[in-house]
Design an enzyme around this catalytic site. Structure first.
Site, PDB file in Angstrom:
ATOM      1  CE1 TYR A 123      -3.560  -2.574   0.612  1.00 29.74           C
ATOM      2  CE2 TYR A 123      -4.651  -0.523   1.217  1.00 29.74           C
ATOM      3  CZ  TYR A 123      -4.717  -1.848   0.853  1.00 29.74           C
ATOM      4  OH  TYR A 123      -5.937  -2.449   0.735  1.00 29.74           O
ATOM      5  CE  LYS A 156       1.133 -17.692  -3.021  1.00 28.45           C
ATOM      6  NZ  LYS A 156       0.192 -18.827  -3.145  1.00 28.45           N
ATOM      7  CG  ASP A 171      -2.811 -20.056  -1.664  1.00 26.62           C
ATOM      8  OD1 ASP A 171      -2.251 -20.084  -0.548  1.00 26.62           O
ATOM      9  OD2 ASP A 171      -2.347 -20.628  -2.664  1.00 26.62           O
ATOM     10  CG  ASP A 183      -8.258  -4.491   1.607  1.00 20.04           C
ATOM     11  OD1 ASP A 183      -9.216  -4.015   2.239  1.00 20.04           O
ATOM     12  OD2 ASP A 183      -8.169  -4.435   0.361  1.00 20.04           O
ATOM     13  CG  ASP A 229     -14.062  -6.543   1.803  1.00 17.56           C
ATOM     14  OD1 ASP A 229     -13.826  -5.851   2.820  1.00 17.56           O
ATOM     15  OD2 ASP A 229     -14.456  -6.045   0.728  1.00 17.56           O
TER      16      ASP A 229
HETATM   17  C1  IPM Z   1     -10.432  -0.950   4.029  1.00 16.07           C
HETATM   18  C2  IPM Z   1     -10.665  -0.325   2.668  1.00 16.07           C
HETATM   19  C3  IPM Z   1      -9.491   0.570   2.331  1.00 16.07           C
HETATM   20  C4  IPM Z   1      -8.239  -0.286   2.309  1.00 16.07           C
HETATM   21  C5  IPM Z   1      -9.657   1.346   1.004  1.00 16.07           C
HETATM   22  C6  IPM Z   1     -10.927   2.192   1.008  1.00 16.07           C
HETATM   23  C7  IPM Z   1      -8.470   2.183   0.685  1.00 16.07           C
HETATM   24  O1  IPM Z   1     -10.871  -1.303   1.709  1.00 16.07           O
HETATM   25  O2  IPM Z   1     -10.287  -0.205   5.014  1.00 16.07           O
HETATM   26  O3  IPM Z   1     -10.427  -2.177   4.114  1.00 16.07           O
HETATM   27  O4  IPM Z   1      -7.953  -0.928   1.292  1.00 16.07           O
HETATM   28  O5  IPM Z   1      -7.532  -0.311   3.320  1.00 16.07           O
HETATM   29 MG    MG Z   2     -11.029  -3.273   2.497  1.00 19.04          MG
END
Ligand code: IPM
Ligand code: MG
Length: 362
Positions: free
Chosen positions: A141, A190, A223, A247, A251
């Protein structure tokens, strides 16, 4: 004691969910006799429109002068051009970096009442109670980015770089957390491909052996972890991993809880030398959801649970934090829920009704 909280509502549903978080915070203040002095600042798209930058200096100054920061969400179609020079996400990445918030805690639990809301079978979800500790200020990042063209066409690169110190400090946060929980720590990397992952693995293995020999420690390739989060999610306790893997995996993990609208997060910096409290940034893991913004449909529980994390981690108010978590449970049990988690036989409540219900139960 008086506590100063910087409030950054941001874009889309950010302002709506933050309003409910503040409602609950005020209820905590009244019930327990604290004063929370809240001051609003600009971040993300709304900040770009007002000032030309996603993270104005005034916002940063406000955060530096606060005990904690409560953030809604940033971004939206209006600012979506990925090639634009200024983008809402720069506000979020910038504030994490500027405040030194290297440890991102993303707890995932499944309330029994929400089992039907998950796309996974209920029996897989029994006992799910995990925390992903995501490194937040390093790696790909923040490494050097390049975009060039030569005689063969265009090329681009993103550098992924980690130092020993960056790895050690995040692993210590995760290991201490695991000690206070079920005592299990999983490093996700990884290491079969990436040199940075091999560094993470050797540092983490040695550090855990030397400083946390009581933990049950294992390593898992990212993975495989993506698969096991679906196959046997209840086996995880604390996962520690680098910025981008964290990240993506969080999700995925949010689907265990039934909705992105349920998951809070805390981003923490170094412990302040005198006390356990740390400055922290608290935000739901969901985004700005422009498609439902302004309609009273957004689930405010992720933000309200982020307020609970703020009370615990930055303000040192454990009892107050628990009272918010208990009030959320009671609200779920009372069937006062937004459409994302309502069962077919339940009438969906509005964002504000859910906030009112939690505040009344604090
Ligand atoms: C998160 C989001 C952010 C990230 C984005 C909006 C930059 O997806 O906080 O998980 O990737 O860190
Ligand atoms: Mg995110």
């Amino acid at each position: 004691m008086d506590y100063r909280v910087a409030v950054l509502p941001g874009d889309g549903i950010g302002p709506e969910v933050v309003q409910e978080g503040l409602k609950v915070l005020r209820a905590v203040g009244e019930r327990f006799g604290h004063t929370f002095a809240t001051t609003e600042g600009l971040i993300g798209g709304i900040a770009i429109d007002a000032t030309g930058t996603a993270l104005p200096d005034a916002t940063l100054a406000l955060c530096h002068d606060s005990h904690a920061v409560l953030l809604g969400a940033v971004g939206g179609p209006k600012w979506d051009d990925p090639n634009a020079k200024v983008r809402p996400e720069q506000g979020l990445l910038g504030i994490r970096k500027a405040l030194g918030l290297f440890a991102n805690l993303r707890p995932v639990t499944v309330h029994p009442l929400l089992l039907p809301s998950s796309p996974l079978k209920a029996e897989r979800l029994e006992g799910v109670d995990l925390v992903v500790v995501r490194e937040l200020t390093g790696g790909i990042y923040f490494g050097e980015k390049r975009r060039e063209h030569d005689q063969h066409g265009e090329w681009a690169s993103d550098l992924c770089l980690y130092t020993q110190a960056e790895v050690e400090r995040i692993v210590r946060v995760a290991a201490k957390l695991a000690q206070g929980r079920r005592g299990k720590l999983t490093l996700v990397d990884k290491a079969n491909v990436l040199e940075t992952s091999r560094l993470w693995r050797s540092i983490t293995t040695r550090l855990v052996q030397e400083e946390f020999p009581d933990l049950r420690f294992d390593v898992m390739l990212v993975d495989a972890c993506a698969m096991h989060l679906i196959r046997r999610p209840a086996d995880f306790d604390v996962i520690v991993t680098e910025n981008m893997f964290g990240d993506i995996l969080t999700d995925e993990a949010s689907m265990l809880a039934g909705s992105m609208g349920m998951l809070p997060s805390a981003s923490l910096g170094a412990e302040m030398s005198s006390k356990a409290a740390r400055i922290g940034l608290y935000e739901p893991i969901h985004g700005s959801a422009p498609d439902i913004a302004g309609q009273g449909k957004a689930n405010p529980l992720a933000t309200i649970l982020s307020v609970a994390m703020m009370l615990r981690h930055s303000l040192g108010l454990e009892q107050e934090s628990r009272s918010v978590e208990t009030a959320v449970q009671a609200t779920l049990e009372g069937g006062i829920v937004t459409g994302d988690i309502a069962r077919p036989d339940q009438v969906a409540a509005t964002t504000a009704q859910v906030g009112d219900a939690v505040a009344a139960r604090v």
